[in-house]
Design a protein around this motif. Sequence first.
Motif, PDB file in Angstrom:
ATOM      1  N   LEU A 252      -2.559  10.485  45.672  1.00  8.91           N
ATOM      2  CA  LEU A 252      -2.975  11.583  44.797  1.00  8.91           C
ATOM      3  C   LEU A 252      -4.376  11.336  44.238  1.00  8.91           C
ATOM      4  CD1 LEU A 252       0.187  12.495  42.695  1.00  8.91           C
ATOM      5  CD2 LEU A 252      -0.788  13.698  44.636  1.00  8.91           C
ATOM      6  N   MET A 253      -5.119  12.419  44.068  1.00  4.33           N
ATOM      7  CA  MET A 253      -6.424  12.334  43.417  1.00  4.33           C
ATOM      8  C   MET A 253      -6.247  12.247  41.907  1.00  4.33           C
ATOM      9  SD  MET A 253      -8.826  12.202  45.637  1.00  4.33           S
ATOM     10  CE  MET A 253     -10.288  12.605  44.716  1.00  4.33           C
ATOM     11  N   GLU A 254      -5.226  12.948  41.371  1.00  9.39           N
ATOM     12  CA  GLU A 254      -4.955  12.958  39.932  1.00  9.39           C
ATOM     13  C   GLU A 254      -3.463  12.818  39.700  1.00  9.39           C
ATOM     14  OE1 GLU A 254      -6.373  15.782  36.937  1.00  9.39           O
ATOM     15  OE2 GLU A 254      -7.868  16.365  38.436  1.00  9.39           O
ATOM     16  N   CYS A 255      -3.087  12.121  38.644  1.00 11.34           N
ATOM     17  CA  CYS A 255      -1.681  12.020  38.248  1.00 11.34           C
ATOM     18  C   CYS A 255      -1.273  13.336  37.587  1.00 11.34           C
ATOM     19  CB  CYS A 255      -1.491  10.859  37.268  1.00 11.34           C
ATOM     20  SG  CYS A 255      -1.931   9.248  37.974  1.00 11.34           S
ATOM     21  N   GLU A 256      -0.013  13.705  37.774  1.00 14.98           N
ATOM     22  CA  GLU A 256       0.498  14.958  37.233  1.00 14.98           C
ATOM     23  C   GLU A 256       0.918  14.777  35.768  1.00 14.98           C
ATOM     24  OE1 GLU A 256       3.952  18.253  38.289  1.00 14.98           O
ATOM     25  OE2 GLU A 256       3.444  16.728  39.769  1.00 14.98           O
ATOM     26  N   HIS A 257       0.661  15.786  34.936  1.00 10.60           N
ATOM     27  CA  HIS A 257       1.070  15.772  33.522  1.00 10.60           C
ATOM     28  C   HIS A 257       2.577  15.981  33.431  1.00 10.60           C
ATOM     29  CE1 HIS A 257      -2.792  15.952  31.352  1.00 10.60           C
ATOM     30  NE2 HIS A 257      -3.220  16.585  32.433  1.00 10.60           N
ATOM     31  N   CYS A 258       3.253  15.158  32.626  1.00 11.06           N
ATOM     32  CA  CYS A 258       4.693  15.366  32.386  1.00 11.06           C
ATOM     33  C   CYS A 258       4.944  16.767  31.858  1.00 11.06           C
ATOM     34  CB  CYS A 258       5.214  14.352  31.366  1.00 11.06           C
ATOM     35  SG  CYS A 258       5.445  12.691  32.015  1.00 11.06           S
ATOM     36  N   SER A 259       4.088  17.230  30.958  1.00 10.83           N
ATOM     37  CA  SER A 259       4.303  18.526  30.310  1.00 10.83           C
ATOM     38  C   SER A 259       4.228  19.690  31.294  1.00 10.83           C
ATOM     39  CB  SER A 259       3.323  18.724  29.159  1.00 10.83           C
ATOM     40  OG  SER A 259       2.000  18.657  29.630  1.00 10.83           O
ATOM     41  N   SER A 260       3.670  19.486  32.494  1.00 10.12           N
ATOM     42  CA  SER A 260       3.631  20.568  33.476  1.00 10.12           C
ATOM     43  C   SER A 260       5.033  20.831  34.037  1.00 10.12           C
ATOM     44  CB  SER A 260       2.660  20.255  34.610  1.00 10.12           C
ATOM     45  OG  SER A 260       3.137  19.172  35.395  1.00 10.12           O
ATOM     46  N   ARG A 261       5.896  19.833  34.005  1.00 12.47           N
ATOM     47  CA  ARG A 261       7.276  19.997  34.476  1.00 12.47           C
ATOM     48  C   ARG A 261       8.262  20.142  33.336  1.00 12.47           C
ATOM     49  NH1 ARG A 261       8.386  16.877  39.959  1.00 12.47           N
ATOM     50  NH2 ARG A 261       6.425  17.377  40.969  1.00 12.47           N
ATOM     51  N   ARG A 262       7.996  19.438  32.244  1.00  5.63           N
ATOM     52  CA  ARG A 262       8.889  19.475  31.078  1.00  5.63           C
ATOM     53  C   ARG A 262       8.032  19.478  29.824  1.00  5.63           C
ATOM     54  NH1 ARG A 262      12.889  14.653  30.069  1.00  5.63           N
ATOM     55  NH2 ARG A 262      13.884  15.411  31.925  1.00  5.63           N
ATOM     56  N   PRO A 263       7.786  20.665  29.240  1.00  8.58           N
ATOM     57  CA  PRO A 263       6.992  20.708  28.006  1.00  8.58           C
ATOM     58  C   PRO A 263       7.579  19.796  26.930  1.00  8.58           C
ATOM     59  CG  PRO A 263       7.307  22.903  28.880  1.00  8.58           C
ATOM     60  CD  PRO A 263       8.184  21.990  29.683  1.00  8.58           C
ATOM     61  N   PHE A 264       6.711  19.229  26.112  1.00  6.35           N
ATOM     62  CA  PHE A 264       7.062  18.316  25.015  1.00  6.35           C
ATOM     63  C   PHE A 264       7.645  17.002  25.528  1.00  6.35           C
ATOM     64  CE2 PHE A 264       7.582  22.673  23.360  1.00  6.35           C
ATOM     65  CZ  PHE A 264       6.524  22.680  22.468  1.00  6.35           C
ATOM     66  N   SER A 265       7.095  16.506  26.648  1.00 12.35           N
ATOM     67  CA  SER A 265       7.549  15.217  27.169  1.00 12.35           C
ATOM     68  C   SER A 265       6.365  14.302  27.438  1.00 12.35           C
ATOM     69  CB  SER A 265       8.376  15.413  28.447  1.00 12.35           C
ATOM     70  OG  SER A 265       7.572  15.898  29.505  1.00 12.35           O
ATOM     71  N   THR A 266       6.670  13.017  27.596  1.00 14.27           N
ATOM     72  CA  THR A 266       5.657  12.011  27.868  1.00 14.27           C
ATOM     73  C   THR A 266       6.265  10.926  28.748  1.00 14.27           C
ATOM     74  OG1 THR A 266       3.935  10.627  26.877  1.00 14.27           O
ATOM     75  CG2 THR A 266       6.107  10.595  25.821  1.00 14.27           C
ATOM     76  N   ALA A 267       5.445  10.007  29.231  1.00 19.35           N
ATOM     77  CA  ALA A 267       5.915   8.902  30.073  1.00 19.35           C
ATOM     78  C   ALA A 267       5.027   7.688  29.827  1.00 19.35           C
ATOM     79  CB  ALA A 267       5.861   9.298  31.547  1.00 19.35           C
ATOM     80  N   PRO A 268       5.546   6.493  30.107  1.00 19.81           N
ATOM     81  CA  PRO A 268       4.711   5.298  29.956  1.00 19.81           C
ATOM     82  C   PRO A 268       3.642   5.238  31.047  1.00 19.81           C
ATOM     83  CG  PRO A 268       6.899   4.700  30.756  1.00 19.81           C
ATOM     84  CD  PRO A 268       6.920   6.175  30.472  1.00 19.81           C
ATOM     85  N   PRO A 269       2.553   4.497  30.808  1.00 17.36           N
ATOM     86  CA  PRO A 269       1.516   4.340  31.837  1.00 17.36           C
ATOM     87  C   PRO A 269       2.114   3.800  33.140  1.00 17.36           C
ATOM     88  CG  PRO A 269       0.760   3.439  29.749  1.00 17.36           C
ATOM     89  CD  PRO A 269       2.217   3.764  29.588  1.00 17.36           C
ATOM     90  N   GLY A 270       1.576   4.254  34.260  1.00 19.74           N
ATOM     91  CA  GLY A 270       2.024   3.779  35.566  1.00 19.74           C
ATOM     92  C   GLY A 270       3.318   4.409  36.052  1.00 19.74           C
ATOM     93  N   SER A 271       3.746   5.503  35.449  1.00 16.69           N
ATOM     94  CA  SER A 271       5.013   6.141  35.836  1.00 16.69           C
ATOM     95  C   SER A 271       4.931   6.679  37.256  1.00 16.69           C
ATOM     96  CB  SER A 271       5.374   7.249  34.855  1.00 16.69           C
ATOM     97  OG  SER A 271       5.714   6.692  33.611  1.00 16.69           O
ATOM     98  N   THR A 272       6.057   6.532  37.968  1.00 13.76           N
ATOM     99  CA  THR A 272       6.084   6.877  39.386  1.00 13.76           C
ATOM    100  C   THR A 272       6.926   8.109  39.720  1.00 13.76           C
ATOM    101  OG1 THR A 272       7.948   5.390  39.726  1.00 13.76           O
ATOM    102  CG2 THR A 272       5.733   4.464  40.060  1.00 13.76           C
TER     103      THR A 272
END
Length: 160
Positions: free
Chosen positions: A47-67
């Motif tokens: 991937l050129m850019e990592c995907e935002h968690c909020s694009s799939r689930r608003p009001f969510s986050t993930a730790p760095p390096g999430s796969t």
Amino acid sequence: AGRASAVLGAKSADDCELCPLGTSAGASGQSACSECPGGRFSGIRGLMECEHCSSRRPFSTAPPGSTASDNCTCIDGYYKDLTRGGLPCELCPTGGKCSNDVVLAEPGFYMAGMAMVSRCSLLTPDGSVCLGGASFDDEQNCRTGHRGFLCGSCLEGYSR
């Protein structure tokens, strides 16, 4: 595609390696892949850019390096409503404390369903008989001598 090469002056994309899961290239011509920052994930290589968690689930986050998008959890104050497939994160109900996708009852409240929090009306001189701190799947925390729904029953050997 998201590729990087440790060799300076790569002549073609074939000289570069696809960025692994949990990373992205960020831009063309990079010498190394970058770890996805917090709140983002990369579930496929290259991937050129990592995907935002909020694009799939608003009001969510993930730790760095999430796969994977499964690494995205609801931010504090929100919970994953499994009755709706966990999407999107829902605002925490009154009387609940939400963290890590789970609703816990606050003191004075009782978990009556996965995200249904009921106020305890039974009081003792020490306060509410419902002590809170439990999720729906946990045994509810009742003051000593109390048990059952809304901590409204007395244990054997106790009375009101």
